[in-house]
Every structure is written in structure tokens, then in C-alpha cells.
Scaffold this active site. Sequence first.
Site, mmCIF file in Angstrom:
data_model
loop_
_atom_site.group_PDB
_atom_site.id
_atom_site.type_symbol
_atom_site.label_atom_id
_atom_site.label_comp_id
_atom_site.label_asym_id
_atom_site.label_seq_id
_atom_site.Cartn_x
_atom_site.Cartn_y
_atom_site.Cartn_z
ATOM 1 N N HIS A 10 -1.918 -6.910 5.743
ATOM 2 C CA HIS A 10 -0.850 -5.936 5.524
ATOM 3 C C HIS A 10 -1.210 -4.656 6.272
ATOM 4 O O HIS A 10 -2.380 -4.392 6.568
ATOM 5 C CB HIS A 10 -0.697 -5.633 4.039
ATOM 6 C CG HIS A 10 -0.117 -6.761 3.256
ATOM 7 N ND1 HIS A 10 0.365 -6.598 1.976
ATOM 8 C CD2 HIS A 10 0.064 -8.076 3.555
ATOM 9 C CE1 HIS A 10 0.812 -7.757 1.522
ATOM 10 N NE2 HIS A 10 0.641 -8.671 2.465
ATOM 11 N N GLU A 66 -1.464 -1.604 5.352
ATOM 12 C CA GLU A 66 -2.441 -0.759 4.663
ATOM 13 C C GLU A 66 -3.860 -1.285 4.844
ATOM 14 O O GLU A 66 -4.799 -0.522 5.085
ATOM 15 C CB GLU A 66 -2.132 -0.676 3.160
ATOM 16 C CG GLU A 66 -0.766 -0.120 2.812
ATOM 17 C CD GLU A 66 0.277 -1.210 2.617
ATOM 18 O OE1 GLU A 66 0.396 -2.118 3.479
ATOM 19 O OE2 GLU A 66 0.986 -1.166 1.603
ATOM 20 N N CYS A 85 1.671 -3.048 -2.255
ATOM 21 C CA CYS A 85 1.644 -4.155 -3.213
ATOM 22 C C CYS A 85 0.350 -4.072 -4.033
ATOM 23 O O CYS A 85 -0.490 -3.199 -3.817
ATOM 24 C CB CYS A 85 1.715 -5.487 -2.471
ATOM 25 S SG CYS A 85 0.225 -5.889 -1.530
ATOM 26 N N CYS A 104 -2.879 -4.351 -1.848
ATOM 27 C CA CYS A 104 -3.146 -3.130 -1.096
ATOM 28 C C CYS A 104 -3.553 -1.987 -2.026
ATOM 29 O O CYS A 104 -4.438 -1.199 -1.690
ATOM 30 C CB CYS A 104 -1.928 -2.756 -0.267
ATOM 31 S SG CYS A 104 -1.610 -3.938 1.066
#
Length: 172
Positions: A76, A78, A106, A109
Site C-alpha cells: 500500500h 503508506e 486501513c 497501514c
Amino acid sequence: MASIESQKNKRDQAKAAASSPILGSSDVKWMQRALQLAAHAEAEGEVPVGAVIVRDDCVIAEGWNQPVMSHDPTAHAEVIALRAASLAEKNYRLLDTTLYVTLEPCVMCAGAIIHARVGRVVYGATDPRVGAAGSAFSLLGSKQFNHLVQVEGGVLESECGDLLRHFFKARR
């Protein structure tokens, strides 16, 4: 049409800056950079999410969604940015940093953000299904952890949300 969009952008920026005493023009500037990174992700066929990690108004690292092309479910925006920042700092503790991301983090993360000791997260669009900064879950501000992350949401929310909506609409 362009003038309507620019008026909408100016209203969003003013609303974002007025909604929080700590939110300022640099928050808008860095979220705009995160939007550029999200557009890069989209151009590569990824879900358009971008992230920037900043300390003292200087970029430490950037990232964009890459799980499809990297065959890595943890890639992701992040996480990519956290990994790059940790390498740049030669420390997995990213104290006194702000992470700007176009979509609310999420659970995965949020856990990485907490472990990295990021001081502040500023996000654009909320994620009512899996957002972990207050929409679906409230991990970043939870007192169950030994580190509390300051959270500001809704910065350039319409631009961030529009990018995601257009991406998924084109996929359907």
C-alpha cells in the site's frame, strides 16, 4: 467547467484550513503531492492512492499503491512510504513526522504507522468500509497502544474521493 472546479478546489482548501487549528497551507500542498503520486499509481493500473512522509516541511519519502505490479498485498502507498522513510532515516522510528495519504489508512497501514511512531496522519478521502482512522475502526487514536497518532481527515477530500470514484467507475 474549469472555473467551477477551481472554485470548488478553493472552497475545499479554505474549508480544510478552517476545520482545524493545526491544518494549514502546507497540509494542502503535501496532499496535492500525494494526489500526484496517486495519479501515478492509477497510470500503472493500481488503485490511485499516494502517500508522502514529511518532517519540518521537507519530504522524507513518498509512495503509491503497488500491490498488483509487485505481487505484494502489503504494498500500500503508506507502507511503501514508511519503508522508504525508514531507509532514508536509517531508523524505523519516524518520530515527529506527518504522513499525508489520499485515502484513510486501513488496519494494516494503521498498525505500521503506530509501530513507526509517526506523529500525525493527514488523509483525504474517508474509507467507510475499512478505514482505521475513525471511519470503520479507530486504531490510530486508540489508547490501547503505547503511541497515539494525531489524525486530520478530509484534506482535499473531494479531489481524493473523485480520483478513486473515477478509477472504480472506469473498471466497472
